[in-house]
Design an enzyme around this catalytic site. Structure first.
Site, PDB file in Angstrom:
ATOM      1  N   ASP A 149     -37.778 -35.120 -24.393  1.00  0.00           N
ATOM      2  CA  ASP A 149     -39.013 -35.737 -24.862  1.00  0.00           C
ATOM      3  C   ASP A 149     -40.176 -34.769 -24.624  1.00  0.00           C
ATOM      4  O   ASP A 149     -39.929 -33.603 -24.290  1.00  0.00           O
ATOM      5  CB  ASP A 149     -39.176 -37.045 -24.073  1.00  0.00           C
ATOM      6  CG  ASP A 149     -39.909 -38.099 -24.860  1.00  0.00           C
ATOM      7  OD1 ASP A 149     -40.646 -37.741 -25.774  1.00  0.00           O
ATOM      8  OD2 ASP A 149     -39.749 -39.288 -24.535  1.00  0.00           O
ATOM      9  N   ASP A 180     -42.083 -44.278 -32.051  1.00  0.00           N
ATOM     10  CA  ASP A 180     -41.034 -45.079 -31.402  1.00  0.00           C
ATOM     11  C   ASP A 180     -40.795 -46.403 -32.123  1.00  0.00           C
ATOM     12  O   ASP A 180     -41.747 -47.087 -32.496  1.00  0.00           O
ATOM     13  CB  ASP A 180     -41.462 -45.457 -29.972  1.00  0.00           C
ATOM     14  CG  ASP A 180     -41.491 -44.268 -29.039  1.00  0.00           C
ATOM     15  OD1 ASP A 180     -41.251 -43.136 -29.491  1.00  0.00           O
ATOM     16  OD2 ASP A 180     -41.764 -44.496 -27.840  1.00  0.00           O
TER      17      ASP A 180
HETATM   18  C1  GLA Z   1     -41.198 -41.649 -25.592  1.00  0.00           C
HETATM   19  C2  GLA Z   1     -39.966 -41.594 -26.484  1.00  0.00           C
HETATM   20  C3  GLA Z   1     -39.152 -42.867 -26.326  1.00  0.00           C
HETATM   21  C4  GLA Z   1     -38.756 -43.037 -24.878  1.00  0.00           C
HETATM   22  C5  GLA Z   1     -39.990 -43.022 -23.990  1.00  0.00           C
HETATM   23  C6  GLA Z   1     -39.613 -42.990 -22.542  1.00  0.00           C
HETATM   24  O1  GLA Z   1     -42.094 -42.628 -26.000  1.00  0.00           O
HETATM   25  O2  GLA Z   1     -40.316 -41.393 -27.827  1.00  0.00           O
HETATM   26  O3  GLA Z   1     -38.007 -42.826 -27.160  1.00  0.00           O
HETATM   27  O4  GLA Z   1     -37.872 -42.019 -24.521  1.00  0.00           O
HETATM   28  O5  GLA Z   1     -40.817 -41.904 -24.248  1.00  0.00           O
HETATM   29  O6  GLA Z   1     -40.719 -42.923 -21.704  1.00  0.00           O
END
Ligand code: GLA
Length: 406
Positions: free
Chosen positions: A157, A219
């Protein structure tokens, strides 16, 4: 020796557009904790749902015992919040000892004993999105640590890496370190999504050279609106995204939320159908211990999975819009196709088109079948008008599979 020479030639033939780990020849399938279980670290108050080795072990058991593994779901993936708050004396990451008493190595052994694979999470930058220690300054060490533990997939990430311009360098460095471990580790990158968010042009050739799968967009959340916004983004960007997908490399529209709190059964079918057409990773984020049979059946639909997992690895796209119904096609081996009629309106509707209108060209016509309801349509010529009945939406889908008639 000949065998390894042949293997080398095969690996070489992946060409410049692929990470050389031989993985993700079809979109990866499995389970990923984030959307459903988030950063729930309170195992005292919520022992059943907190991010702990027990959670991953229980999901692995369900994958095996409830038919998911047989259907192709193989990765059990940890997301954020698994780490202890600091690195150890040797600067190594380690799992929170209370929530992961066996350590990640112990968990990996358990997952492997079930014939499954383990995925883990880190971030580029000094902290994960939830503020846990991340890999920014320790890419090489962390790649080695993950390999030692027996990890099979890594999601990296990057929300705390404020200078998004550095990702073009940082992610490929991690690719290099992962390759150097000698362990095949499927690499999931969030880099293009962060560049998109920062308005930085995305070099998808570079992304595909360094990542097996990659997030493009925001997300997913547990709502139909969220699923729809992702589908809209993929429709809008398809001319950019379709050409970069192929065996070894797939765009990732984020997790399946089928069986969670918000999607109706019809909408769950729609997500499954669309993720298959998009050649998307099929990573469920749900509670397999409590999921109800109608949602489980959707996740286990073999005909839909076959379209997702076709060896040609072609990503589908929207080829026609008829009123509120979008028509998406994905070519599978030879002259066969998966097609989704995606209804964004609220009433059931009939779309009258020729197969030729959606790009089918085999002169002898096709045999088609509704693969969500298991209904045969029989032979259909490419030049005859046919009525396609699409259930009511938002999110009503008709999904068909058509193969060339002999
Ligand atoms: C980001 C990612 C998510 C998840 C969160 C975890 O938002 O895009 O898929 O992994 O972090 O904190």
């Amino acid at each position: 020796m000949w065998a390894s020479a042949v293997l080398l030639v095969l690996l070489g033939s992946f060409g410049a557009n692929a990470l050389d780990n031989g993985l993700a020849r079809t979109p990866p399938m499995g389970w990923l904790a984030w959307e459903r279980f988030r950063c729930n670290v309170n195992c005292t108050a919520d022992p059943k749902n907190c991010v702990s080795e027990k959670l991953f072990m229980e999901m692995a058991d369900r994958l095996v015992e409830d038919g998911y593994k047989d259907a192709g779901y193989e990765y059990v993936n940890i997301d954020d919040c698994w780490m202890a708050k600091q690195r150890d004396a040797n600067n190594k990451l380690y799992a929170d000892p209370e929530r992961f008493p066996s350590g990640i190595k112990g968990l990996a052994d358990y997952i492997h004993s079930k014939g499954l694979k383990l995925g883990i999470y880190t971030a580029y930058g000094n902290f994960t999105c939830q503020g846990y220690p991340a890999s920014g300054m320790h890419l090489e060490l962390d790649a080695q640590t993950f390999a030692e533990w027996g990890v099979d997939m890594l999601k990296m990430d990057g929300c705390k890496q404020m200078d998004r311009h550095t990702m073009k360098k940082g992610y490929p460095q991690m690719t290099k370190y992962l390759n150097a471990t000698g362990r095949p580790i499927l690499f999931s990158c969030s880099w293009p999504d962060y560049e998109r968010g920062a308005g930085i042009p995305i070099n998808y050739t570079l992304v595909a050279e360094n990542c097996n799968i990659w997030r493009n967009y925001v997300d997913i959340q547990d709502s139909w609106q969220s699923v729809l916004s992702i589908i809209d983004y993929y429709a809008k960007e398809q001319d950019t995204l379709v050409p970069v997908a192929g065996p070894g490399n797939f765009n990732d529209p984020d997790m399946l939320i089928i069986g969670d709190f918000s999607l109706s059964v019809e909408q769950a079918k729609a997500q499954m159908a669309m993720w298959a057409i998009l050649a998307a990773p099929l990573l469920m984020s749900n509670d397999l211990r409590t999921i109800t049979p109608e949602y489980r059946d959707i996740l286990l639909n073999k005909d839909v999975i076959a379209i997702s997992q076709d060896n040609a690895g072609i990503m589908g796209k929207r080829v026609l819009q008829s009123g509120l119904v979008g028509i998406w096609t994905k070519q599978v081996q030879y002259e066969s196709w998966g097609v989704v009629f995606f209804n964004n309106g609220t009433t059931a509707t009939t779309v009258t088109i020729k197969l030729k209108d959606i790009g089918f060209s085999y002169i002898l016509g096709y045999d088609c079948r509704d693969i969500l309801n298991n209904v045969e349509f029989g032979h259909i010529g490419i030049d005859t008008f046919n009525d396609w009945n699409v259930p009511s939406g938002p999110g009503g889908v008709l999904m068909i599979y058509c193969y060339d008639s002999e």
